[in-house]
Design an enzyme around this catalytic site. Structure first.
Site, PDB file in Angstrom:
ATOM      1  N   GLY A  44       0.768  -1.250   0.000  1.00 25.57           N
ATOM      2  CA  GLY A  44       0.000   0.000   0.000  1.00 25.57           C
ATOM      3  C   GLY A  44       0.794   1.291   0.000  1.00 25.57           C
ATOM      4  N   ASP A 100       0.920   3.438   4.522  1.00 26.59           N
ATOM      5  CA  ASP A 100      -0.202   4.163   3.917  1.00 26.59           C
ATOM      6  C   ASP A 100      -1.328   4.391   4.932  1.00 26.59           C
ATOM      7  OD1 ASP A 100      -0.453   1.376   3.855  1.00 26.59           O
ATOM      8  OD2 ASP A 100      -1.955   1.415   2.281  1.00 26.59           O
ATOM      9  N   ASP A 103      -4.551   1.225  11.023  1.00 29.18           N
ATOM     10  CA  ASP A 103      -5.946   0.853  11.265  1.00 29.18           C
ATOM     11  C   ASP A 103      -6.052   0.265  12.678  1.00 29.18           C
ATOM     12  OD1 ASP A 103      -8.544  -0.056  11.002  1.00 29.18           O
ATOM     13  OD2 ASP A 103      -8.266  -0.972   9.060  1.00 29.18           O
ATOM     14  N   LYS A 131      -6.739   5.794  11.185  1.00 34.53           N
ATOM     15  CA  LYS A 131      -8.134   5.603  11.619  1.00 34.53           C
ATOM     16  C   LYS A 131      -8.098   5.338  13.120  1.00 34.53           C
ATOM     17  CE  LYS A 131     -10.388   3.450   7.611  1.00 34.53           C
ATOM     18  NZ  LYS A 131     -10.961   2.161   7.110  1.00 34.53           N
ATOM     19  N   PHE A 152     -14.383   3.057   3.995  1.00 36.08           N
ATOM     20  CA  PHE A 152     -13.574   2.203   3.122  1.00 36.08           C
ATOM     21  C   PHE A 152     -12.891   3.062   2.066  1.00 36.08           C
ATOM     22  CE2 PHE A 152     -13.439  -2.500   2.296  1.00 36.08           C
ATOM     23  CZ  PHE A 152     -12.217  -2.421   1.626  1.00 36.08           C
ATOM     24  N   ASP A 159      -5.866  -0.340  -1.657  1.00 34.14           N
ATOM     25  CA  ASP A 159      -6.646  -1.214  -2.527  1.00 34.14           C
ATOM     26  C   ASP A 159      -7.957  -1.681  -1.908  1.00 34.14           C
ATOM     27  OD1 ASP A 159      -5.394  -3.022  -0.574  1.00 34.14           O
ATOM     28  OD2 ASP A 159      -6.168  -4.622  -1.839  1.00 34.14           O
ATOM     29  N   ARG A 165      -5.472   0.820  -6.580  1.00 38.76           N
ATOM     30  CA  ARG A 165      -4.223   1.422  -6.079  1.00 38.76           C
ATOM     31  C   ARG A 165      -3.743   2.545  -6.989  1.00 38.76           C
ATOM     32  NH1 ARG A 165      -2.178  -2.072  -1.973  1.00 38.76           N
ATOM     33  NH2 ARG A 165      -2.562  -4.284  -2.308  1.00 38.76           N
TER      34      ARG A 165
HETATM   35  C1  PRP Z   1      -2.654  -2.207   5.302  1.00 39.05           C
HETATM   36  C2  PRP Z   1      -1.638  -1.126   5.661  1.00 39.05           C
HETATM   37  C3  PRP Z   1      -1.030  -1.640   6.921  1.00 39.05           C
HETATM   38  C4  PRP Z   1      -2.161  -2.412   7.565  1.00 39.05           C
HETATM   39  C5  PRP Z   1      -2.780  -1.570   8.614  1.00 39.05           C
HETATM   40  O1  PRP Z   1      -2.033  -3.209   4.568  1.00 39.05           O
HETATM   41  O2  PRP Z   1      -0.690  -0.938   4.643  1.00 39.05           O
HETATM   42  O3  PRP Z   1       0.067  -2.474   6.682  1.00 39.05           O
HETATM   43  O4  PRP Z   1      -3.125  -2.696   6.556  1.00 39.05           O
HETATM   44  O5  PRP Z   1      -3.791  -2.279   9.258  1.00 39.05           O
HETATM   45  P1  PRP Z   1      -3.711  -2.628  10.813  1.00 39.05           P
HETATM   46  O6  PRP Z   1      -3.369  -1.342  11.532  1.00 39.05           O
HETATM   47  O7  PRP Z   1      -5.122  -3.090  11.099  1.00 39.05           O
HETATM   48  O8  PRP Z   1      -2.699  -3.686  11.002  1.00 39.05           O
HETATM   49  P2  PRP Z   1      -2.833  -4.375   3.841  1.00 39.05           P
HETATM   50  O9  PRP Z   1      -2.915  -5.567   4.760  1.00 39.05           O
HETATM   51  O10 PRP Z   1      -4.118  -3.832   3.304  1.00 39.05           O
HETATM   52  O11 PRP Z   1      -1.839  -4.785   2.661  1.00 39.05           O
HETATM   53  P3  PRP Z   1      -1.328  -3.906   1.413  1.00 39.05           P
HETATM   54  O12 PRP Z   1      -0.382  -2.871   1.982  1.00 39.05           O
HETATM   55  O13 PRP Z   1      -0.628  -4.896   0.542  1.00 39.05           O
HETATM   56  O14 PRP Z   1      -2.519  -3.273   0.761  1.00 39.05           O
END
Ligand code: PRP
Length: 181
Positions: A44, A100, A103, A131, A152, A159, A165
């Site tokens: 991301g 990125d 969460d 968030k 979302f 993504d 993306r």
């Molecule tokens: C997203 C983002 C973080 C994670 C955050 O990655 O890049 O790594 O989620 O979420 P959390 O705080 O709940 O752990 P994702 O798993 O969507 O993978 P990507 O970067 O390949 O899109």
């Protein structure tokens, strides 16, 4: 077209550009006289990383790491698997982790502990989006672009089902796309 799946734009290209420049200016100030190693957490963060690094003026290096959560579905198990590790040791280096979105905090709380165990000189976190209301694990963030509500969001590297993306802005996905109301 991807655009048809977007309910509304949350941050335009111009807004992102302005905020990224502000973050870079703060990083330049904080790392004056140092040479930070920026670590982009794939996938991301690749777009944010590319824009951020080009606004930074202190000498810096870059590396990349890919992780994935164990388990499937929307509920994270809290365990993180390293899919691609860093290319170089980080001992004694000033590390800036670039993400990125922050969460639940699961990924970053695990990752920061793992990186700390490799004895860098310092470690900080830079996330474009945060968030806060979704947080279940506390994570200290030194650089945050925008705090956002629990919607979302896609685009600018983020993504849904690996798509969107490439959108140059950050938008909120129409709930109908992911089966919501
Ligand atoms: C997203 C983002 C973080 C994670 C955050 O990655 O890049 O790594 O989620 O979420 P959390 O705080 O709940 O752990 P994702 O798993 O969507 O993978 P990507 O970067 O390949 O899109």
């Amino acid at each position: 077209m991807l655009e048809h799946d977007i309910d509304h734009v949350l941050f335009s290209e111009e807004q992102l550009k302005t905020r990224v420049a502000e973050i870079a200016a703060q990083i330049d100030k904080d790392y004056e006289g140092k040479e930070p190693l920026l670590i982009s957490i794939l996938r991301g963060s690749f777009v944010f990383m590319a824009d951020l690094v080009r606004q930074i003026h202190v000498p810096c290096t870059v590396d990349f790491m890919a992780v994935s959560s164990y388990g499937s579905g929307t509920v994270s198990s809290g365990q993180v698997k390293i899919v691609k590790d860093l290319s170089e040791p980080i001992e004694g280096k000033d590390i800036l982790v670039v993400e990125d979105i922050l969460d639940s905090g699961n990924t970053l709380s695990y990752l920061l502990k793992l990186l700390e165990a490799r004895h860098p000189a310092s470690i900080r976190l830079c996330t474009l989006l945060d968030k806060p209301e979704r947080r279940t694990k506390p994570v200290a963030v030194q650089y945050s672009g925008f705090s956002i509500p629990d919607e979302f969001v896609v685009g600018y590297g983020l993504d849904y089902d690996e798509k969107y993306r490439n959108l140059p802005y950050i938008g909120v996905l129409k709930p109908s796309v992911y089966g919501g109301k």
